[in-house]
Design an enzyme around this catalytic site. Structure first.
Site, PDB file in Angstrom:
ATOM      1  N   CYS A 392       1.001  -0.972  -0.319  1.00  0.00           N
ATOM      2  CA  CYS A 392      -0.102  -0.504   0.115  1.00  0.00           C
ATOM      3  C   CYS A 392       1.212   1.432  -0.071  1.00  0.00           C
ATOM      4  CB  CYS A 392      -0.889   0.321   1.210  1.00  0.00           C
ATOM      5  SG  CYS A 392      -1.945   1.180   1.237  1.00  0.00           S
ATOM      6  N   GLU A 426       1.795  -3.996  -5.838  1.00  0.00           N
ATOM      7  CA  GLU A 426       0.798  -5.306  -5.401  1.00  0.00           C
ATOM      8  C   GLU A 426      -0.434  -4.573  -6.176  1.00  0.00           C
ATOM      9  OE1 GLU A 426      -1.791  -6.919  -1.641  1.00  0.00           O
ATOM     10  OE2 GLU A 426      -0.610  -6.403  -1.245  1.00  0.00           O
TER      11      GLU A 426
END
Length: 536
Positions: A392, A426
């Protein structure tokens, strides 16, 4: 000094192109005569309504930036005896949702009412009446060879009838099959060892884009299609973070403004802070320990007592502009959870804010006489099966468009170089995240290729990946986006066009923030099996 939460100017600029005439055209197409169908569905009912008749799900015209926009009512509340409405502007990004008063609603125009929901059959009802269930009952009662003639005739007569529950499920999945407009996945020959990272997140959100499913599309002897930034911005504007959350409570932003240090920021999304704080006009957050308060007096008392002046971790990088701190989520659970709660105000699809043990947090700060002020951060799994180097990433809104986002991305790849691994963020990426990563990948690859061109060196996809610590999938995707892959004499070559060289010269004239790898004092952490056993 005050600063509002800023969105991507390119996205907003494209959003402002839609005028009232465009919206009128949209509504006129949906308010067709009753006998005429729009697509495969009947048009929604419309009529003139009063304020008292409005309900959640209605679509009305709302005054926004001196023009009327079509908006959906997501929530209705009362403030000081007057109703207020939380609206989502149709075909605009979700981060523009806001509370509006009655005087901003234009009720002289027809209101679009939500379609009545069709009654759904219970999941077990269709299964009970299906021929297969009847056959099983007969097999249990009479044995496999004693099926009655009536049951056999019923089974033969209805064996081609589809289950109603499956039929409705197929219709729903078919309607959403083209929601995000991702390019098809087509293989491309590359040097051995270049494998695409598999996306195992299991997410099905149409408002996010997965780079793993956007492989470069080239065919033998054909030129790849050119990349249009206008089409990309339009796609991001109409897909990024626009799909509303399935949970009703998360559809409505629960804070109007927050006070963070010297900045007053308008949040973008819902964040699960304690519900009693949502009734306050402003949320006060300490910029050092990230504790949150609903009362200004409580916050001022806390600031007198708070002794923390930097993130509670090890400083692993420092230059004249910024510093980076490494924080273990297992050792600093409270601080990391507060960080996740705070970042959820600006990230639509960050769901886990309490399970911080499996993550390391790398925070970028700026120093002054008061301490280290948080600029942004990224988190990283301690053990990633997919070799992700970022889980993140966020640059705080008041520091966006100042070069700090690329600095965060560059630092994540510097850590991957120290580890001797290829890394990738990600997936899927958000709209702004995709733009930031695409810009970083483009600048890095162009710099590398132009430097090697001066030295008259030959290079390959694999060598570019190992030098930059990017995965071959990301390198191929970037080259395809820049239209630098050409098919020549039976093989793919990397071509530096005049447009790319002009872009390189223009890019180098701009002032950029860069990192000095020599100032990174860090060794890859090693964790024992007991330290990787997470539970709380």
């Amino acid at each position: 000094m005050s600063s509002e939460a800023s969105t991507n100017p390119s996205v907003d600029q494209q959003s402002s192109v839609h005028t009232e005439n465009d919206q009128q055209t949209l509504i006129s197409s949906t308010t067709a005569p009753q006998g005429q169908l729009v697509g495969s569905q009947s048009p929604p009912p419309t009529s003139i309504a009063t304020v008292t008749q409005l309900r959640v799900g209605c679509k009305v015209w709302v005054l926004k930036d001196e023009e009327h926009r079509f908006a959906e009512l997501l929530s209705i509340h009362s403030k000081k005896g007057q109703p207020i409405f939380y609206v989502h502007y149709v075909e605009f990004n979700k981060r523009l949702d806001e509370w509006v008063s009655v005087d901003r609603l234009d009720l002289s125009k027809p209101v679009e009412w939500p379609r009545p929901e069709k009654p759904k059959k219970a999941p077990g009802a269709a299964a009970k009446d299906s021929p297969l269930s009847r056959d099983r009952k007969n097999k249990k009662t009479k044995g496999p060879s004693k099926l009655s003639k009536v049951a056999k005739q019923k089974a033969r007569g209805k064996e081609n009838i589809e289950d109603p529950a499956l039929t409705s499920l197929k219709e729903e999945s078919g309607a959403d099959s083209t929601g995000n407009g991702v390019t098809p996945d087509i293989s491309l020959e590359a040097p051995s060892g270049g494998s695409a990272d598999s996306d195992k997140t299991g997410l099905a959100d149409n408002d996010l884009m997965d780079l793993d499913s956007t492989q470069p599309e080239t065919t033998g002897g054909q030129e790849p299609e050119g990349y249009s930034r206008e089409e990309e911005i339009e796609k991001l504007r109409t897909s990024g973070s626009m799909t509303q959350n399935a949970h009703e409570v998360a559809r409505v932003r629960n804070f109007m403004k927050i006070q963070f240090g010297q900045h007053e920021i308008e949040p973008w999304y819902f964040s699960p802070y304690p519900i009693e704080l949502t009734e306050e006009d402003c949320l006060y957050i300490c910029e050092f320990c990230l504790s949150y308060y609903g009362s200004l007096k409580q916050f001022q008392r806390h600031r007198v007592k708070c002794q923390l002046q930097h993130p509670p971790g090890n400083e692993i990088y420092r230059d004249e502009n910024v510093s980076f701190f490494e924080i273990d989520g297992r050792r600093q659970r409270t601080w990391c959870r507060n960080l996740c709660l705070f970042s959820k105000l600006f990230l639509d699809h960050k769901t886990l804010y309490y399970d911080v043990d499996p993550f390391l947090f790398y925070c970028m700060t700026r120093r002054d006489e008061l301490g280290h002020h948080l600029l942004g951060y990224f988190s990283k799994e301690k053990e990633s099966a997919e070799q992700y180097n970022v889980a993140c990433i966020l640059t705080l809104p008041q520091y966006q468009r100042l070069g700090y986002g690329k600095l965060l991305i560059a630092f994540s790849y510097e850590l991957s170089k120290k580890e001797g691994k290829l890394g990738s963020p990600e997936k899927p990426l958000s709209d702004l995240g995709l733009l930031s990563y695409r810009a970083y990948w483009s600048d890095t690859i162009i710099d590398l290729l132009t430097d090697e061109q001066k030295e008259m060196k030959e290079t390959s996809i694999e060598e570019i990946a190992s030098t930059t610590a990017m995965t071959t999938t990301d390198v191929l995707h970037t080259l395809q986006t820049l239209n630098m892959l050409k098919y020549y004499k039976g093989q793919h070559i990397i071509c530096l066009t005049n447009g790319i060289l002009e872009y390189r010269d223009k890019m180098r004239k701009r002032r950029r923030r860069i990192l000095d790898p020599q100032k990174l004092q860090w060794k890859p952490p090693v964790f024992t099996p007991a330290q990787l056993r997470f539970a709380w």
